[in-house]
Design an enzyme around this catalytic site. Sequence first.
Site: not given
Length: 434
Positions: A287-289
């Site tokens: 999700e961060e990427r």
Amino acid sequence: MATRNAQRKLLSICLRSKAQTKYQYNSSRNFSVTRSSLQSYSSPLPDSYYNEEQLQMQATIAKIIENDINPFVDEWETKEEFPAHQVFKKLGNAGLLGIDKSEEYGGLGLDFKYLAAVMEELGTIRCAGVPMAILVQMAMTCQALHRFGSDELKKEFLVPSISGDFVACVGVSEAGAGSDVANTQTRAVRKGDDLIINGQKMWITNSLQADWMCLLANTSDGNPYKNKSLICVPMNSKGITKQKIHKIGNNSSDTGIIFFEDVRVPAKNIIGEEGSGFFYQMLQFQEERMAGAVGVLKGIDAALSETIDYTRQRKAFGKSILDNQYVYFRLCELASENESLRALTYKAIDMFVDGQEVTRLASMAKLKAGRLAREVGDTCLQFWGGMGYTREAAISRFFRDARLLSIGGGADEIMLEIIAKLMNISPPPPPKKK
């Protein structure tokens, strides 16, 4: 589509915002958000990709950015800090910090695509430091807590993070364990009903203002992939000290080194199962990427648009800089690359929402986003000439800020290793020594 309760909440949020952002109705799309800063170039894809509710949410965050963030960005950049509690509370009141979190804990209970719509709009903030800090709160710190944490931990840490009363940070990176998460050295040793934490975390966004940290630490010996846990750590705990890190970009986002010396927290603050922290963190990374990729799209749009405006006005040898074929061809190439990145990122988001495996596409999008942002920043600054090398020019800030995207959240080289493994083209690991 949103649930009935979420739809009511969205309508309430959008009515409260009374956004003055201009809407243009078009038979082929629900809303088109127009801004003066994007008159020369903006992508048509978001209007056809996001649904009406998601575009309304973009309009809501656009109003907050216009009134409460962009007018103060220059001041915050100079101070090397923005008022996180003040900004996050504004976002919390608008219901934007818990978009994909359960309604039971104050969220909207919507899927990741709604969150992505808001994260893309954050790219219109006139620096990268503030949206990065917001993304940490929205999509990086609370994901594992929301999925795996106990009800008690969610009420203590998740609820105030969603409301904007708490600022949160993620404690993963260390001086010797940035991309190499398995090499984490910080330890949390059980003593009775408590954990005693010793070690340090480095390059931690929001850490100087944070109320709590989602900390990754070793809670046992043995396999480095099975001996780590994620722990909710109040940042006012005795034994925590902080040191500010001064950076070449993203200045308005406070970044620190955090030292833990015999810091005591309850063992019940472990998120989910003890020893599962590495696995939980890897889930968060996807999700961060995707957040990093979708969050840079409109920043690139703005850099291209402002470069078009400037090169059209700037004259050299009797004509505008933009009239040179190399210049307008190059800007066309970069715009095409950004549309390709946008399509790739949108596809990864759709697959993620559909429950499919997205590690490869998310890694590709993150790799492409970092490299394209660097290319756009460097090329556009060159076209600005000497003006681009001044602090007054927005392109110089984009040039400095964008460089981080190829490092944070997994360096380019890590993305390439992940992609190579998933393509089954990387060499086998060396044999273990007997």
